[in-house]
Design a protein around this motif. Structure first.
Motif, PDB file in Angstrom:
ATOM      1  N   MET A   1       0.814  -1.193   0.000  1.00  0.00           N
ATOM      2  CA  MET A   1       0.000   0.000   0.000  1.00  0.00           C
ATOM      3  C   MET A   1       0.868   1.272   0.000  1.00  0.00           C
ATOM      4  O   MET A   1       0.545   2.243  -0.658  1.00  0.00           O
ATOM      5  CB  MET A   1      -0.921  -0.029   1.226  1.00  0.00           C
ATOM      6  CG  MET A   1      -1.825   1.154   1.322  1.00  0.00           C
ATOM      7  SD  MET A   1      -2.995   1.145  -0.017  1.00  0.00           S
ATOM      8  CE  MET A   1      -4.243   2.175   0.631  1.00  0.00           C
ATOM      9  N   THR A   2       1.972   1.233   0.750  1.00  0.00           N
ATOM     10  CA  THR A   2       2.863   2.388   0.832  1.00  0.00           C
ATOM     11  C   THR A   2       3.429   2.747  -0.531  1.00  0.00           C
ATOM     12  O   THR A   2       3.480   3.927  -0.901  1.00  0.00           O
ATOM     13  CB  THR A   2       4.017   2.109   1.823  1.00  0.00           C
ATOM     14  OG1 THR A   2       3.449   1.791   3.091  1.00  0.00           O
ATOM     15  CG2 THR A   2       4.930   3.301   1.962  1.00  0.00           C
ATOM     16  N   LYS A   3       3.826   1.739  -1.297  1.00  0.00           N
ATOM     17  CA  LYS A   3       4.402   2.003  -2.615  1.00  0.00           C
ATOM     18  C   LYS A   3       3.370   2.601  -3.567  1.00  0.00           C
ATOM     19  O   LYS A   3       3.701   3.471  -4.381  1.00  0.00           O
ATOM     20  CB  LYS A   3       5.009   0.731  -3.199  1.00  0.00           C
ATOM     21  CG  LYS A   3       6.264   0.305  -2.469  1.00  0.00           C
ATOM     22  CD  LYS A   3       6.873  -0.918  -3.077  1.00  0.00           C
ATOM     23  CE  LYS A   3       8.127  -1.301  -2.311  1.00  0.00           C
ATOM     24  NZ  LYS A   3       8.815  -2.434  -2.875  1.00  0.00           N
ATOM     25  N   LEU A   4       2.129   2.166  -3.461  1.00  0.00           N
ATOM     26  CA  LEU A   4       1.068   2.715  -4.301  1.00  0.00           C
ATOM     27  C   LEU A   4       0.821   4.183  -3.972  1.00  0.00           C
ATOM     28  O   LEU A   4       0.776   5.033  -4.871  1.00  0.00           O
ATOM     29  CB  LEU A   4      -0.226   1.907  -4.135  1.00  0.00           C
ATOM     30  CG  LEU A   4      -1.451   2.462  -4.859  1.00  0.00           C
ATOM     31  CD1 LEU A   4      -1.236   2.404  -6.367  1.00  0.00           C
ATOM     32  CD2 LEU A   4      -2.697   1.721  -4.451  1.00  0.00           C
ATOM     33  N   VAL A   5       0.712   4.498  -2.689  1.00  0.00           N
ATOM     34  CA  VAL A   5       0.459   5.878  -2.279  1.00  0.00           C
ATOM     35  C   VAL A   5       1.662   6.759  -2.625  1.00  0.00           C
ATOM     36  O   VAL A   5       1.495   7.895  -3.085  1.00  0.00           O
ATOM     37  CB  VAL A   5       0.121   5.952  -0.768  1.00  0.00           C
ATOM     38  CG1 VAL A   5      -0.044   7.393  -0.315  1.00  0.00           C
ATOM     39  CG2 VAL A   5      -1.145   5.165  -0.471  1.00  0.00           C
ATOM     40  N   LEU A   6       2.862   6.244  -2.430  1.00  0.00           N
ATOM     41  CA  LEU A   6       4.066   6.988  -2.799  1.00  0.00           C
ATOM     42  C   LEU A   6       4.101   7.245  -4.304  1.00  0.00           C
ATOM     43  O   LEU A   6       4.433   8.348  -4.751  1.00  0.00           O
ATOM     44  CB  LEU A   6       5.323   6.230  -2.359  1.00  0.00           C
ATOM     45  CG  LEU A   6       6.664   6.866  -2.741  1.00  0.00           C
ATOM     46  CD1 LEU A   6       6.806   8.258  -2.133  1.00  0.00           C
ATOM     47  CD2 LEU A   6       7.808   5.972  -2.307  1.00  0.00           C
ATOM     48  N   SER A   7       3.739   6.248  -5.091  1.00  0.00           N
ATOM     49  CA  SER A   7       3.700   6.415  -6.548  1.00  0.00           C
ATOM     50  C   SER A   7       2.694   7.481  -6.956  1.00  0.00           C
ATOM     51  O   SER A   7       2.972   8.326  -7.818  1.00  0.00           O
ATOM     52  CB  SER A   7       3.360   5.087  -7.226  1.00  0.00           C
ATOM     53  OG  SER A   7       4.348   4.136  -6.978  1.00  0.00           O
ATOM     54  N   ILE A   8       1.529   7.460  -6.328  1.00  0.00           N
ATOM     55  CA  ILE A   8       0.502   8.481  -6.624  1.00  0.00           C
ATOM     56  C   ILE A   8       1.016   9.861  -6.236  1.00  0.00           C
ATOM     57  O   ILE A   8       0.831  10.841  -6.967  1.00  0.00           O
ATOM     58  CB  ILE A   8      -0.818   8.142  -5.914  1.00  0.00           C
ATOM     59  CG1 ILE A   8      -1.428   6.876  -6.518  1.00  0.00           C
ATOM     60  CG2 ILE A   8      -1.804   9.304  -6.010  1.00  0.00           C
ATOM     61  CD1 ILE A   8      -2.606   6.317  -5.739  1.00  0.00           C
ATOM     62  N   HIS A   9       1.674   9.942  -5.088  1.00  0.00           N
ATOM     63  CA  HIS A   9       2.235  11.216  -4.620  1.00  0.00           C
ATOM     64  C   HIS A   9       3.257  11.769  -5.627  1.00  0.00           C
ATOM     65  O   HIS A   9       3.202  12.943  -6.004  1.00  0.00           O
ATOM     66  CB  HIS A   9       2.879  11.004  -3.251  1.00  0.00           C
ATOM     67  CG  HIS A   9       3.678  12.159  -2.754  1.00  0.00           C
ATOM     68  ND1 HIS A   9       3.132  13.394  -2.491  1.00  0.00           N
ATOM     69  CD2 HIS A   9       5.005  12.269  -2.452  1.00  0.00           C
ATOM     70  CE1 HIS A   9       4.075  14.207  -2.056  1.00  0.00           C
ATOM     71  NE2 HIS A   9       5.224  13.545  -2.034  1.00  0.00           N
ATOM     72  N   VAL A  10       4.168  10.927  -6.086  1.00  0.00           N
ATOM     73  CA  VAL A  10       5.204  11.361  -7.034  1.00  0.00           C
ATOM     74  C   VAL A  10       4.578  11.739  -8.379  1.00  0.00           C
ATOM     75  O   VAL A  10       4.919  12.774  -8.967  1.00  0.00           O
ATOM     76  CB  VAL A  10       6.290  10.274  -7.197  1.00  0.00           C
ATOM     77  CG1 VAL A  10       7.235  10.602  -8.334  1.00  0.00           C
ATOM     78  CG2 VAL A  10       7.060  10.089  -5.894  1.00  0.00           C
ATOM     79  N   VAL A  66      -1.075  16.864  -3.885  1.00  0.00           N
ATOM     80  CA  VAL A  66       0.314  16.436  -3.673  1.00  0.00           C
ATOM     81  C   VAL A  66       0.661  16.386  -2.191  1.00  0.00           C
ATOM     82  O   VAL A  66       1.102  15.342  -1.697  1.00  0.00           O
ATOM     83  CB  VAL A  66       1.293  17.323  -4.472  1.00  0.00           C
ATOM     84  CG1 VAL A  66       2.728  16.953  -4.163  1.00  0.00           C
ATOM     85  CG2 VAL A  66       1.013  17.202  -5.964  1.00  0.00           C
ATOM     86  N   PRO A  67       0.468  17.476  -1.422  1.00  0.00           N
ATOM     87  CA  PRO A  67       0.787  17.364   0.002  1.00  0.00           C
ATOM     88  C   PRO A  67      -0.149  16.413   0.741  1.00  0.00           C
ATOM     89  O   PRO A  67       0.260  15.783   1.722  1.00  0.00           O
ATOM     90  CB  PRO A  67       0.677  18.789   0.531  1.00  0.00           C
ATOM     91  CG  PRO A  67       0.005  19.578  -0.511  1.00  0.00           C
ATOM     92  CD  PRO A  67       0.157  18.858  -1.802  1.00  0.00           C
ATOM     93  N   ALA A  68      -1.376  16.282   0.267  1.00  0.00           N
ATOM     94  CA  ALA A  68      -2.303  15.343   0.912  1.00  0.00           C
ATOM     95  C   ALA A  68      -1.760  13.917   0.800  1.00  0.00           C
ATOM     96  O   ALA A  68      -1.684  13.187   1.809  1.00  0.00           O
ATOM     97  CB  ALA A  68      -3.687  15.444   0.284  1.00  0.00           C
ATOM     98  N   PHE A  69      -1.361  13.522  -0.398  1.00  0.00           N
ATOM     99  CA  PHE A  69      -0.778  12.187  -0.569  1.00  0.00           C
ATOM    100  C   PHE A  69       0.592  12.094   0.113  1.00  0.00           C
ATOM    101  O   PHE A  69       0.988  11.025   0.568  1.00  0.00           O
ATOM    102  CB  PHE A  69      -0.665  11.817  -2.056  1.00  0.00           C
ATOM    103  CG  PHE A  69      -1.936  11.286  -2.621  1.00  0.00           C
ATOM    104  CD1 PHE A  69      -2.367  10.004  -2.322  1.00  0.00           C
ATOM    105  CD2 PHE A  69      -2.724  12.071  -3.449  1.00  0.00           C
ATOM    106  CE1 PHE A  69      -3.547   9.503  -2.836  1.00  0.00           C
ATOM    107  CE2 PHE A  69      -3.907  11.583  -3.972  1.00  0.00           C
ATOM    108  CZ  PHE A  69      -4.322  10.295  -3.660  1.00  0.00           C
ATOM    109  N   GLY A  70       1.306  13.213   0.200  1.00  0.00           N
ATOM    110  CA  GLY A  70       2.592  13.223   0.880  1.00  0.00           C
ATOM    111  C   GLY A  70       2.458  12.932   2.365  1.00  0.00           C
ATOM    112  O   GLY A  70       3.246  12.175   2.934  1.00  0.00           O
ATOM    113  N   VAL A  71       1.468  13.526   3.001  1.00  0.00           N
ATOM    114  CA  VAL A  71       1.238  13.285   4.426  1.00  0.00           C
ATOM    115  C   VAL A  71       0.841  11.834   4.663  1.00  0.00           C
ATOM    116  O   VAL A  71       1.336  11.183   5.589  1.00  0.00           O
ATOM    117  CB  VAL A  71       0.185  14.259   4.986  1.00  0.00           C
ATOM    118  CG1 VAL A  71      -0.263  13.849   6.387  1.00  0.00           C
ATOM    119  CG2 VAL A  71       0.733  15.678   5.007  1.00  0.00           C
TER     120      VAL A  71
END
Length: 161
Positions: A1-10, A66-71
């Motif tokens: 899940m972390t990798k998916l959210v990180l990918s969306i953030h980037v 972007v900051p929402a997914f970053g948090v």
């Protein structure tokens, strides 16, 4: 899940902040041309200026993702309280403020240009704000560059990267 959210953030950072940065940076140049005494160059700059203004406004609003997914990513990675993350969040807030200032400044320039009377005093006043607007967009770009460097190097990180 972390990798998916990180990918969306980037991806969100690239797709949303990039166009807002470019459009905001180009706006003062085309505004200078549009505010110049009416000529061929001023007329052709208006079309580009309207597009740049619209792109800046739309992408500025959408870039809040972007900051929402970053948090969320930082929370999932357990790095929310680390110094590099706090510095990134502070710089992100500063960048958001600079972008908001940029959008409001662009709105003021567009209002002057949309007036049919062509008040030369108003045009001169709007043109006088363009160097400051260019500086603010440069600071906005710099803030995002520093945030990007912090995200890559993560000084003092305990997440193992």
């Amino acid at each position: 899940m972390t990798k998916l959210v990180l990918s969306i953030h980037v991806l969100a950072a690239i797709i949303l902040i990039g166009p807002a940065t470019i459009a905001a940076s180009l706006f003062p140049r085309y505004a200078r041309q549009a505010l110049a005494p009416q000529g061929e160059e001023a007329g052709s700059a208006m079309g580009a200026l309207r597009v740049l203004h619209r792109v800046t406004r739309l992408y500025a609003g959408a870039s809040l993702l972007v900051p929402a997914f970053g948090v969320v990513t930082a929370q999932l990675m357990g790095s929310l309280g680390q110094s590099w993350m706090i510095a990134s969040m502070v710089l992100t807030a500063i960048a958001a403020g600079l972008l908001a200032f940029t959008v409001f400044s662009q709105d003021a320039v567009m209002e002057v240009l949309d007036e049919k009377a062509g008040d030369t005093a108003a045009r001169s006043a709007a043109a006088a704000t363009l160097p400051r607007l260019a500086m603010i967009t440069g600071l906005f770009s710099l803030a995002w560059a520093v945030v990007t460097v912090l995200m890559v190097f993560r000084p003092g990180s305990s997440t193992g990267a």
